[in-house]
Write an enzyme that holds these catalytic residues in place. Structure first.
Site, short mmCIF file in Angstrom:
data_model
loop_
_atom_site.label_atom_id
_atom_site.label_comp_id
_atom_site.label_asym_id
_atom_site.label_seq_id
_atom_site.Cartn_x
_atom_site.Cartn_y
_atom_site.Cartn_z
N HIS A 168 0.86 -1.19 0.00
CA HIS A 168 0.00 0.00 0.00
C HIS A 168 0.89 1.24 0.00
CE1 HIS A 168 -3.75 -2.09 1.97
NE2 HIS A 168 -3.79 -2.15 0.66
N TYR A 227 -1.81 -7.86 10.39
CA TYR A 227 -2.72 -7.63 9.27
C TYR A 227 -4.10 -7.24 9.79
CZ TYR A 227 -4.67 -8.04 4.62
OH TYR A 227 -5.27 -7.74 3.42
FE LIG Z 1 -7.16 -5.83 -0.36
FE LIG Z 2 -4.64 -8.12 -0.83
#
Ligand SMILES: [Fe+2]
Ligand SMILES: [Fe+2]
Ligand SMILES: Cc1cc2nc3c(=O)[nH]c(=O)nc-3n(C[C@H](O)[C@H](O)[C@H](O)COP(=O)(O)O)c2cc1C
Length: 410
Positions: free
Chosen positions: A23, A192
């Site tokens: 990300h 996560y």
């Molecule tokens: Fe995702």
């Molecule tokens: Fe993913």
């Protein structure tokens, strides 16, 4: 070549041992990651998910080693974020007419990302795709973690393809629970959950209950990142229910930043105070400017209470603390106690700003912020220790007096 998971299912994903961030730089991946895609071969052949764009050519090349692309009857896209849909354009150039099964939101996202008029087939919860000896059933799972997310359940082999749900950014060669370092896997699974899913906890609880009520036999969960839960799939489901339920351990985390060491000294004195009042609580100190932000958020996720401190800088707070507070706000932690502190030189509004931010983010503020002018001396170190003791008692649920020192002028 892919990796055979069952007679019918082959992993055709990509493992990246070197990945350091995801990300952009919003999520650190200390242990690499994998993009898991699956080829299901039966009377019909179906590809479930693809991989991230930088690996698109490699993905298509290796897929061709497994199957003649002409023999792929359908593609199922459980979730269309770039890390799973990135290789679609490359693949669709070769098989442009193959139907893509996804949710209505999934189609919108694919159109928005790639601007292609592919053969979309939108599905809802309960819709099925018969492959011959087995059947795929789709279950919408909106906001786990995107609006388009769905799970695909394969009967016969009894596999839940859960995409990001139950995933971890973790690289392994075997992909199997039996040979993975499970301490590392669980740490990454928790990170996560803490960083990506905490704010969607109500949806997690609801969706898991809904799936459990379906009473489906479950041999494996195959997520889109990290290992396959092949030994004890029920274990990670149970763990998710715990994480989704305002998770906390007997831990207090102190996060601070400092320019000239005063706020660090305050943090250490507060930690001593906590320790003296409650020797059973696990205390962790983290420097927001030096420690990894996602590790800090994982520690906050694991804590029953947090203290956040910053020196006052230009009538505000430090860059690292400000960034972290924004991430904390977004994750909507539940049932956690908090307080703010920091050193200052003249105006001293930093701790109050932290206090207000944490309060708006849903933390229960158990005392007024503690501000110390310049470097703490013997008396103000004692104040910090007392602040820590009172905080520990408040975090333990005690009714003891929990007010800290008032800031001058605040
Ligand atoms: Fe995702
Ligand atoms: Fe993913
Ligand atoms: C660039 C800079 C800006 C500052 N701005 C303020 C301010 O606006 N208001 C204030 O009360 N103190 C301000 N200070 C003083 C610090 O808050 C003071 O030095 C404090 O003791 C630093 O804590 P630390 O040792 O934890 O870095 C500033 C200091 C620096 C270096």
């Amino acid at each position: 070549m892919g990796k055979k998971i069952t007679d019918k299912v082959t992993w055709v994903g990509k493992t990246d041992w070197e990945l350091k961030s995801f990300h952009g730089d919003e999520y650190s991946t200390h242990k690499g990651s994998s993009y898991n895609a699956w080829l299901v071969r039966d009377g019909k052949n179906v590809l479930i998910d693809t991989v991230w764009g930088p690996y698109d050519k490699e993905f298509v090349t290796r897929l061709k080693e497994e199957i003649d692309l002409k023999d792929i009857d359908a593609i199922v896209m459980n979730h269309n974020e770039n890390d799973h849909s990135g290789a679609l354009p490359e693949l669709m150039r070769e098989i442009p007419d193959v139907p893509i099964y996804c949710t209505k939101k999934g189609e919108q996202i694919l159109r928005g990302l790639y601007h292609q008029d592919w053969n979309y087939v939108t599905v809802k919860t309960g819709d099925t795709l018969d492959l011959d000896s087995c059947r795929l059933t789709f279950v919408e799972a909106p906001m786990l973690h995107w609006p388009d997310t769905m799970f695909t359940y394969m009967s016969g082999d009894n596999i839940l393809f859960s995409n990001d749900g139950f995933g971890q950014h973790y690289a392994t060669e075997s992909l199997l629970e039996s040979t993975a370092d499970m301490d590392e896997v669980m740490r990454e699974a928790k990170k996560y959950y803490a960083n990506i899913l905490t704010l969607y906890s109500p949806q997690v609880t609801r969706k898991i209950r809904e799936i459990l009520e379906m009473n489906l036999p479950l041999n494996m969960i195959c997520p889109s990142h990290g290992i396959i839960w092949d030994q004890n799939p029920a274990g990670i489901v149970q763990q998710y229910l715990e994480w989704a339920d305002a998770y906390q351990e007997n831990q207090i985390t102190i996060v601070y930043d400092t320019m000239w060491n005063s706020t660090r000294q305050m943090a250490q004195a507060i930690a001593r105070g906590i320790e003296s009042a409650d020797p059973d609580v696990k205390v962790k100190l983290m420097n927001a400017a030096k420690d990894d932000k996602n590790d800090i958020l994982t520690e906050i996720f694991s804590s029953k209470a947090v203290l956040v401190g910053s020196p006052t800088i230009n009538y505000g707070i430090s860059h690292a603390i400000a960034g972290l507070l924004e991430m904390i706000r977004g994750l909507r932690f539940k049932k956690k106690k908090a307080a703010a502190f920091g050193s200052y030189g003249w105006s001293g509004e930093g701790p109050k700003q932290i206090h207000d931010h944490l309060q708006k983010s849903g933390f229960e503020m158990v005392s007024d912020p503690l501000g110390i002018l310049w470097n703490p001396d013997r008396d103000t170190v004692a104040d910090c220790e007392a602040f820590g003791r009172q905080f520990a008692m408040a975090a333990a649920g005690s009714t003891a007096e929990t007010t800290g020192r008032q800031l001058n002028g605040n």
